[in-house]
Design a protein around this motif. Sequence first.
Motif, PDB file in Angstrom:
ATOM      1  N   TRP A  27       3.243   1.788  -0.368  1.00 54.60           N
ATOM      2  CA  TRP A  27       2.333   0.661  -0.568  1.00 54.60           C
ATOM      3  C   TRP A  27       0.911   1.218  -0.652  1.00 54.60           C
ATOM      4  O   TRP A  27       0.355   1.669   0.360  1.00 54.60           O
ATOM      5  N   THR A  28       0.354   1.213  -1.836  1.00 55.85           N
ATOM      6  CA  THR A  28      -1.039   1.614  -1.993  1.00 55.85           C
ATOM      7  C   THR A  28      -1.929   0.445  -1.574  1.00 55.85           C
ATOM      8  O   THR A  28      -1.575  -0.720  -1.759  1.00 55.85           O
ATOM      9  N   TYR A  29      -3.077   0.757  -1.015  1.00 57.39           N
ATOM     10  CA  TYR A  29      -3.941  -0.318  -0.537  1.00 57.39           C
ATOM     11  C   TYR A  29      -5.407  -0.047  -0.874  1.00 57.39           C
ATOM     12  O   TYR A  29      -5.840   1.089  -1.036  1.00 57.39           O
ATOM     13  N   GLY A  65       9.905   5.233   8.746  1.00 62.74           N
ATOM     14  CA  GLY A  65      10.037   6.007   7.516  1.00 62.74           C
ATOM     15  C   GLY A  65      10.421   5.231   6.278  1.00 62.74           C
ATOM     16  O   GLY A  65      10.501   5.804   5.182  1.00 62.74           O
ATOM     17  N   ARG A  66      10.625   3.913   6.408  1.00 62.20           N
ATOM     18  CA  ARG A  66      11.035   3.129   5.244  1.00 62.20           C
ATOM     19  C   ARG A  66       9.872   2.786   4.327  1.00 62.20           C
ATOM     20  O   ARG A  66      10.084   2.538   3.138  1.00 62.20           O
ATOM     21  N   ILE A  67       8.665   2.709   4.886  1.00 59.99           N
ATOM     22  CA  ILE A  67       7.502   2.430   4.054  1.00 59.99           C
ATOM     23  C   ILE A  67       6.407   3.450   4.359  1.00 59.99           C
ATOM     24  O   ILE A  67       6.357   4.021   5.446  1.00 59.99           O
ATOM     25  N   ALA A  68       5.543   3.657   3.379  1.00 61.78           N
ATOM     26  CA  ALA A  68       4.404   4.555   3.539  1.00 61.78           C
ATOM     27  C   ALA A  68       3.171   3.845   3.009  1.00 61.78           C
ATOM     28  O   ALA A  68       3.222   3.178   1.970  1.00 61.78           O
ATOM     29  N   MET A  69       2.076   3.952   3.736  1.00 62.32           N
ATOM     30  CA  MET A  69       0.807   3.365   3.328  1.00 62.32           C
ATOM     31  C   MET A  69      -0.104   4.459   2.788  1.00 62.32           C
ATOM     32  O   MET A  69      -0.271   5.500   3.414  1.00 62.32           O
ATOM     33  N   LYS A  70      -0.696   4.198   1.636  1.00 58.13           N
ATOM     34  CA  LYS A  70      -1.533   5.211   0.991  1.00 58.13           C
ATOM     35  C   LYS A  70      -2.730   4.540   0.330  1.00 58.13           C
ATOM     36  O   LYS A  70      -2.564   3.578  -0.416  1.00 58.13           O
ATOM     37  N   PRO A  71      -3.950   5.019   0.588  1.00 49.67           N
ATOM     38  CA  PRO A  71      -5.115   4.411  -0.072  1.00 49.67           C
ATOM     39  C   PRO A  71      -5.051   4.594  -1.577  1.00 49.67           C
ATOM     40  O   PRO A  71      -4.660   5.655  -2.076  1.00 49.67           O
ATOM     41  N   ALA A  72      -5.407   3.547  -2.310  1.00 53.42           N
ATOM     42  CA  ALA A  72      -5.409   3.592  -3.774  1.00 53.42           C
ATOM     43  C   ALA A  72      -6.743   4.134  -4.274  1.00 53.42           C
ATOM     44  O   ALA A  72      -7.764   4.059  -3.587  1.00 53.42           O
ATOM     45  N   ARG A  73      -6.725   4.666  -5.475  1.00 58.54           N
ATOM     46  CA  ARG A  73      -7.961   5.172  -6.061  1.00 58.54           C
ATOM     47  C   ARG A  73      -8.896   4.036  -6.458  1.00 58.54           C
ATOM     48  O   ARG A  73     -10.110   4.189  -6.447  1.00 58.54           O
ATOM     49  N   ASP A  74      -8.321   2.894  -6.821  1.00 59.92           N
ATOM     50  CA  ASP A  74      -9.149   1.738  -7.139  1.00 59.92           C
ATOM     51  C   ASP A  74      -8.367   0.461  -6.858  1.00 59.92           C
ATOM     52  O   ASP A  74      -7.152   0.492  -6.640  1.00 59.92           O
ATOM     53  N   GLU A  76      -7.423  -2.054  -8.693  1.00 57.27           N
ATOM     54  CA  GLU A  76      -6.440  -2.539  -9.648  1.00 57.27           C
ATOM     55  C   GLU A  76      -5.072  -1.898  -9.486  1.00 57.27           C
ATOM     56  O   GLU A  76      -4.065  -2.480  -9.879  1.00 57.27           O
ATOM     57  N   GLU A  77      -5.021  -0.700  -8.925  1.00 55.63           N
ATOM     58  CA  GLU A  77      -3.719  -0.050  -8.751  1.00 55.63           C
ATOM     59  C   GLU A  77      -3.133  -0.282  -7.355  1.00 55.63           C
ATOM     60  O   GLU A  77      -2.020   0.135  -7.071  1.00 55.63           O
ATOM     61  N   ALA A  78      -3.879  -0.964  -6.495  1.00 52.21           N
ATOM     62  CA  ALA A  78      -3.429  -1.181  -5.119  1.00 52.21           C
ATOM     63  C   ALA A  78      -2.429  -2.330  -5.044  1.00 52.21           C
ATOM     64  O   ALA A  78      -2.667  -3.414  -5.587  1.00 52.21           O
ATOM     65  N   GLU A 107      -2.583 -10.026  -2.091  1.00 46.41           N
ATOM     66  CA  GLU A 107      -3.990 -10.077  -1.723  1.00 46.41           C
ATOM     67  C   GLU A 107      -4.075 -10.701  -0.335  1.00 46.41           C
ATOM     68  O   GLU A 107      -3.501 -11.773  -0.095  1.00 46.41           O
ATOM     69  N   LEU A 108      -4.765 -10.026   0.568  1.00 49.39           N
ATOM     70  CA  LEU A 108      -4.915 -10.503   1.939  1.00 49.39           C
ATOM     71  C   LEU A 108      -6.361 -10.942   2.148  1.00 49.39           C
ATOM     72  O   LEU A 108      -7.293 -10.177   1.875  1.00 49.39           O
ATOM     73  N   TYR A 109      -6.542 -12.167   2.610  1.00 43.72           N
ATOM     74  CA  TYR A 109      -7.873 -12.699   2.883  1.00 43.72           C
ATOM     75  C   TYR A 109      -8.003 -12.855   4.403  1.00 43.72           C
ATOM     76  O   TYR A 109      -7.258 -13.609   5.028  1.00 43.72           O
TER      77      TYR A 109
END
Length: 204
Positions: A27-29, A65-74, A76-78, A107-109
């Motif tokens: 999951w990119t964020y 280990g079922r999910i991984a969180m990774k910062p997105a470059r921008d 739009e790709e998150a 989208e989380l508000y």
Amino acid sequence: MAMRLPPVFLAAFLAMNLPLAAAPDTWTYWIQPCTPEAARSTNCEAADSQLAVWALEGWEKASDGRIAMKPARDKEEARLRVFWAGGNLHLYGETRPIDVNGRRGAELYILPDLAALGDQIAKAGSGDKLYRDTVVYLTCLHESGHALGLPHNQNFEDIMYSFQYGGDIVEYFARYRRKLLAREDIRRNSGLNAGDAKLLSGSQ
């Protein structure tokens, strides 16, 4: 006489016969920076982005280990996009599903202004920065749970508990606040329990 394989060949043989672990669902964020303009309209703080990251890391750890969180470059790709919301949301937070290149996203508000959450919450957080950070952090944790596919439930002990079922909402946050001596303790206390991890397992 039984023949013994050299250790290097034995290790290779065992590796070939072991089932491969499934790759984690990445999951990119992206998290909205709390710029001066955003702070004026939402009362966010620059360090709130860190609270959001810690919430995502909490779910990653709970997933075993079922999910991984990774910062997105921008943005739009998150797959996960965290925004700071103003008081007009009239909620602690809200999650809206989105499609990101054919994959499930959200989208989380997050409402970071305790004054907009009612007199009781505002009073509890008055002069107590860690209570304020608790509310923002647990809101991030709850809404990211929705993004990962978890619904509301009626268990007051779980992060996915819905306030529509009532209960002492000030205490809901206060019980977590009592675990903290310093802000860094938030990272060491995810706020998730075994029930939350079980729910996550069932949603994947």
